[in-house]
Design a protein around this motif. Structure first.
Motif, PDB file in Angstrom:
ATOM      1  N   PHE A 116       0.821  -1.210   0.000  1.00  0.00           N
ATOM      2  CA  PHE A 116       0.000   0.000   0.000  1.00  0.00           C
ATOM      3  C   PHE A 116       0.857   1.263   0.000  1.00  0.00           C
ATOM      4  O   PHE A 116       0.460   2.283  -0.572  1.00  0.00           O
ATOM      5  CB  PHE A 116      -0.970  -0.012   1.184  1.00  0.00           C
ATOM      6  CG  PHE A 116      -2.214  -0.819   0.929  1.00  0.00           C
ATOM      7  CD1 PHE A 116      -3.248  -0.306   0.168  1.00  0.00           C
ATOM      8  CD2 PHE A 116      -2.335  -2.107   1.440  1.00  0.00           C
ATOM      9  CE1 PHE A 116      -4.393  -1.047  -0.085  1.00  0.00           C
ATOM     10  CE2 PHE A 116      -3.477  -2.857   1.203  1.00  0.00           C
ATOM     11  CZ  PHE A 116      -4.514  -2.331   0.438  1.00  0.00           C
ATOM     12  N   ARG A 138       1.709   1.891  -3.553  1.00  0.00           N
ATOM     13  CA  ARG A 138       0.571   2.459  -4.280  1.00  0.00           C
ATOM     14  C   ARG A 138       0.443   3.953  -3.999  1.00  0.00           C
ATOM     15  O   ARG A 138       0.200   4.753  -4.915  1.00  0.00           O
ATOM     16  CB  ARG A 138      -0.719   1.728  -3.895  1.00  0.00           C
ATOM     17  CG  ARG A 138      -1.871   2.006  -4.841  1.00  0.00           C
ATOM     18  CD  ARG A 138      -3.128   1.282  -4.442  1.00  0.00           C
ATOM     19  NE  ARG A 138      -2.958  -0.158  -4.352  1.00  0.00           N
ATOM     20  CZ  ARG A 138      -3.941  -1.003  -4.055  1.00  0.00           C
ATOM     21  NH1 ARG A 138      -5.168  -0.521  -3.822  1.00  0.00           N
ATOM     22  NH2 ARG A 138      -3.730  -2.293  -3.994  1.00  0.00           N
ATOM     23  N   ALA A 139       0.621   4.335  -2.741  1.00  0.00           N
ATOM     24  CA  ALA A 139       0.555   5.754  -2.388  1.00  0.00           C
ATOM     25  C   ALA A 139       1.704   6.527  -3.038  1.00  0.00           C
ATOM     26  O   ALA A 139       1.510   7.641  -3.541  1.00  0.00           O
ATOM     27  CB  ALA A 139       0.604   5.918  -0.876  1.00  0.00           C
ATOM     28  N   CYS A 155      -4.330   4.577   2.402  1.00  0.00           N
ATOM     29  CA  CYS A 155      -3.514   3.416   2.026  1.00  0.00           C
ATOM     30  C   CYS A 155      -2.769   2.878   3.240  1.00  0.00           C
ATOM     31  O   CYS A 155      -2.683   1.658   3.447  1.00  0.00           O
ATOM     32  CB  CYS A 155      -2.529   3.795   0.925  1.00  0.00           C
ATOM     33  SG  CYS A 155      -3.251   3.948  -0.727  1.00  0.00           S
TER      34      CYS A 155
END
Length: 278
Positions: free
Chosen positions: A142, A145-146, A197
């Motif tokens: 995550f 992804r951020a 996230c």
């Protein structure tokens, strides 16, 4: 019978943040109450199709989680417990001592945390395309992804997201739904997206699962590879009084892609509560 009354409101939370919400109240006496929690980087519109199927049968509460939609966009230290406490304050605000609570993806994590922290306030629990724990690699995944969103913008992630959210056939046949979802996604605040996230990377509410005594429905798309069927089975195996439904040829955002079946699952779930008001 007159149509349901609809109220759009804003709640000022105890920490000064605000939540935007919609309350639909049916004139049906002793109607069940159902609160619905949306997924990451989207808003309460995730539930529009489901609401259309249920608004004549139940009082419905939808809202934008903090950092999302029309709610305050303050990127603080987000946790599932914080989001669960926000829901408790919102229920107090609208005068609901208890309700059936259902969440999709991130919303399911929040629903699980809420049921763990406030079990007496949950008459039934709907866990849709979700998990209690994303695994040991989740914090790094995550965070990546951020970081990608910060480096490239949320628009650059939409191809990745859209194939996770919806089946190929649905994307091809419903371009207007795809565009509406894109519009909400790319309008997200980057700092709030990153904070959420981090929430999902850290969430682990597995300890609550064996304690649940309310009716629970676990629903997942057959082709969901964000929270796959194996994660749904883990929820079902750990939670007493739970059912498991796998929707054929569905991916991650089943409330949007398959609102009718999701509404049917929630209707059945509420029916398991009995005659007392949810």
């Amino acid at each position: 019978m007159p149509p349901p009354a609809r109220t759009n409101g804003t709640l000022r939370l105890s920490d000064g943040s605000s939540l935007a919400y919609t309350l639909r109240s049916t004139p049906q006496p002793n109607a069940p109450r159902l609160a619905l929690i949306h997924s990451l980087a989207l808003d309460r519109s995730v539930w529009d199709g489901v609401v259309g199927h249920l608004e004549a049968e139940a009082d419905l509460l939808t809202y934008d989680c903090r950092g999302h939609g029309q709610s305050d966009r303050r990127a603080t230290d987000y946790t599932a417990n914080l989001f669960a406490s926000d829901l408790a304050e919102l229920l107090d605000h609208v005068g609901w001592t208890s309700a059936a609570v259902a969440g999709c993806s991130m919303g399911g994590c929040v629903a699980l945390a809420f049921a763990g922290l406030f079990p007496s306030r949950v008459t039934a629990l709907g866990l849709i395309d979700t998990t209690a724990w994303y695994g040991t690699d989740a914090p790094a995944t995550f965070r990546e992804r951020a970081d990608a969103a910060r480096a490239k913008g949320l628009h650059a992630l939409f191809g990745f997201q859209s194939t996770r959210w919806f089946s190929d056939d649905f994307r091809a046949s419903h371009p207007e739904v795809l565009q509406r979802t894109l519009d909400v996604f790319v309008a997200s605040h980057l700092d709030c997206y990153a904070a959420t996230c981090a929430l999902l990377g850290a969430v682990d509410v597995r300890a609550h699962l064996p304690t649940f005594r309310m009716p629970v429905a676990v629903v997942v798309g057959e082709d969901d590879y964000a929270t796959p069927v194996a994660m749904a089975r883990q929820l079902h195996d750990a939670i007493p009084q739970s059912t498991l439904t796998v929707l054929p040829r569905a991916r991650h955002l089943t409330p949007i892609e398959h609102p009718g079946p999701i509404a049917s699952e929630l209707r059945s779930l509420i029916g398991r509560v009995g005659d007392k008001r949810a």
